[in-house]
Design a protein around this motif. Structure first.
Motif, PDB file in Angstrom:
ATOM      1  N   GLN A  98      16.586  16.902  12.967  1.00  0.00           N
ATOM      2  CA  GLN A  98      16.805  15.753  13.774  1.00  0.00           C
ATOM      3  C   GLN A  98      17.949  16.145  14.863  1.00  0.00           C
ATOM      4  OE1 GLN A  98      17.712  11.632  12.746  1.00  0.00           O
ATOM      5  NE2 GLN A  98      19.514  11.853  13.797  1.00  0.00           N
ATOM      6  N   GLY A  99      19.107  16.697  14.420  1.00  0.00           N
ATOM      7  CA  GLY A  99      20.005  17.111  15.342  1.00  0.00           C
ATOM      8  C   GLY A  99      19.655  18.312  16.210  1.00  0.00           C
ATOM      9  N   GLU A 100      18.747  19.055  15.736  1.00  0.00           N
ATOM     10  CA  GLU A 100      18.256  20.185  16.474  1.00  0.00           C
ATOM     11  C   GLU A 100      17.419  19.849  17.740  1.00  0.00           C
ATOM     12  OE1 GLU A 100      18.474  23.995  13.231  1.00  0.00           O
ATOM     13  OE2 GLU A 100      16.829  22.849  13.186  1.00  0.00           O
ATOM     14  N   ILE A 101      16.699  18.694  17.513  1.00  0.00           N
ATOM     15  CA  ILE A 101      15.463  18.151  18.412  1.00  0.00           C
ATOM     16  C   ILE A 101      16.649  17.516  19.509  1.00  0.00           C
ATOM     17  CG2 ILE A 101      13.763  16.587  18.651  1.00  0.00           C
ATOM     18  CD1 ILE A 101      12.880  17.076  15.718  1.00  0.00           C
ATOM     19  N   LEU A 102      17.603  16.757  18.783  1.00  0.00           N
ATOM     20  CA  LEU A 102      18.254  15.965  19.965  1.00  0.00           C
ATOM     21  C   LEU A 102      19.265  17.210  20.850  1.00  0.00           C
ATOM     22  CD1 LEU A 102      19.670  13.116  17.826  1.00  0.00           C
ATOM     23  CD2 LEU A 102      18.271  12.914  19.739  1.00  0.00           C
TER      24      LEU A 102
END
Ligand code: SAH
Length: 347
Positions: A130-134
C-alpha cells in the motif's frame, strides 16, 4: 514497526500514541504528508525537533528513489522509481483539460503476461505494498504538482493485489489522506476470479476499467494467458453486478491489434457481447513495444471499428494515445532502463 504509509492516516494518531507521542502530532504529520506534500520530517516545523529527529530514523519519508524520468512533448512525464529492495516501477503524470491525471503501478512486473504488453515480459517480481503505491502518488505530486485524477493502469494487475490497492485507494479518498472523490479514480483490471466481487463488496464508487481485448474466450486466452480460466460472459456479468453495487458505469478497454481483433465481424461480436450492458467502450490503439510483433491498425480500420460499435448504440472513444514519446506503454521505460537479465536468444 509498520511503515507509516502502510497505515491509514486516520490511524496515525493511535500509532503515534503507541510510540509514546501525543496523538495530535500524528494528525498533524498526516496533514503535512498528504495535504501539504512534505517529503521530509524536517519541513514539519510544528513538530518538536526531537520528534522529527526520531522519526527521521524510525520512519524515513520518501524512501523511493528516482532512477530516471522520460518526458514527451504532449506533457506526459513518466518516472521510474526504485523501491528499498531495488525493485523498480513506473508511474506517469499526464496533463489534461480537467487537471493532471496520474497513473500508478500495483506490482513489480505482472503475472498476466498479455502478449502485447511490456509489463509482463519477465513475469511477476512481487506485489507492491500500500505504501509503495501511495509513494508513487506522493512522488508525482512533489515533482509535477497537484493531481486531479488517478488511474490504476501502470504496471501489474491490481486484481491480484487487492489488499494493497484498495488500502491505497482508501487513503486517496479519505479526508485524512488526499481527500479525493471516488469519481476521479479508475481501477483497471483483467477481472481475475473473485476480484470484481471483492471490489463490489468494498463498495466505493470508483470507475472500473475492464480489459477485454477479445470477443471469443479462445482469443482472450491467447492474448491474456494469465487469466485463461475466465470466460468473457462470466466476467462481463460480474462487471454488471459491480455496477449494481456501486452505481458506476464501467469502461471496457479494447486494445486494437492489426489483423488480430480489429475486423468488422469482431466489432459486431463485441457489440453483441456488450448489448444492454452499462458500459462505455475505450478503444486503445496498440502502442508499439520493441519485443513484440503486433501492429497498430490504420486510422481507417480503427475508425471503422469505432463507427460500427456506435451504430449499434454503444458509447465509444478511440483513445488519444498520450505519452508515446514518454515510453508510455506499460513497462516500457523500465525495460529500456534495465534490459532483461536473461538475454533473448534468437533461433
Ligand atoms: N493490469 C491492468 C492495467 C494494465 S494497463 C489491466 O490489464 O487492465 C492499462 C491498459 O493498457 C490495459 O487495458 C492494457 O491491456 C493496455 N495496454 C498494455 N500494453 C499496451 C500496449 N502496448 N498498447 C496499448 N495498450 C496497452
Amino acid at each position: 514497526m509498520k511503515a507509516l504509509l502502510d497505515v491509514h492516516p486516520a490511524d496515525w494518531p493511535a500509532l503515534f500514541e503507541d510510540m509514546g507521542v501525543a496523538a495530535f502530532h500524528g494528525r498533524n504529520a498526516a496533514r503535512w504528508v498528504f495535504q501539504r506534500g512534505a517529503h521530509s520530517w524536517q519541513e514539519m516545523t510544528d513538530l518538536p525537533a526531537n520528534l522529527r529527529e526520531r522519526l527521521e530514523q524510525e520512519q524515513p519519508l520518501g524512501s523511493a528513489k528516482l532512477v530516471s524520468s522520460s518526458g514527451a512533448n504532449d506533457g506526459a512525464e513518466k518516472v521510474l522509481l526504485e523501491m528499498q529492495d531495488g525493485a523498480t516501477v513506473e508511474a506517469v503524470g499526464m496533463p489534461g483539460t480537467a487537471g493532471r491525471t496520474i497513473c500508478l503501478s500495483t506490482q513489480v512486473g505482472c503475472p498476466v503476461r498479455c502478449s502485447f504488453c511490456a509489463s509482463g515480459l519477465d513475469g511477476l517480481g512481487r506485489n507492491l505494498t500500500q505504501g509503495e503505491i501511495l509513494e508513487q502518488a506522493l512522488w508525482l505530486q512533489r515533482q509535477q504538482g497537484a493531481f486531479h485524477r488517478v488511474v490504476i493502469m501502470g504496471m501489474g494487475e491490481a486484481g491480484f493485489n487487492l489488499d494493497a490497492v484498495l488500502g491505497a485507494l482508501d487513503v486517496l479518498m479519505d479526508s485524512t489522506g488526499f481527500g479525493m472523490s471516488a469519481r476521479r479514480i479508475t481501477l483497471s483490471t483483467v477481472g481475475p476470479k473473485g476480484a470484481l466481487q471483492r471490489i463490489a463488496k468494498w463498495g466505493r464508487p470508483v470507475t472500473l476499467a475492464l480489459s477485454l481485448h477479445a470477443t471469443t474466450d479462445a482469443l482472450r486466452q491467447e492474448l491474456l494467458p494469465g487469466v485463461s480460466k475466465r470466460g468473457i460472459v462470466e466476467t462481463l456479468d460480474e462487471a454488471e453486478q459491480l455496477f449494481a453495487a456501486n452505481g458506476r458505469e464501467y469502461t471496457i478497454e479494447y486494445v486494437l491489434l492489426a489483423g488480430v481483433n480489429d475486423t468488422p465481424d469482431q466489432a459486431s461480436e463485441l457489440a453483441d457481447l456488450l448489448f444492454q450492458r452499462r458500459c462505455h467502450v475505450n478503444l486503445i490503439p496498440y502502442n508499439s513495444v520493441d519485443e513484440m510483433n503486433f501492429e497498430r491498425p490504420t486510422d481507417f480500420v480503427m475508425e471503422s471499428f469505432a463507427k460500427r460499435l456506435q451504430e449499434r448504440g454503444l458509447s465509444v472513444t478511440l483513445r488519444r494515445s498520450l505519452g508515446r514519446q514518454a515510453d508510455a506503454a506499460c513497462g516500457q521505460l523500465r525495460r529500456r532502463q534495465r534490459p532483461p537479465t536473461s538475454p533473448v536468444t534468437e533461433v
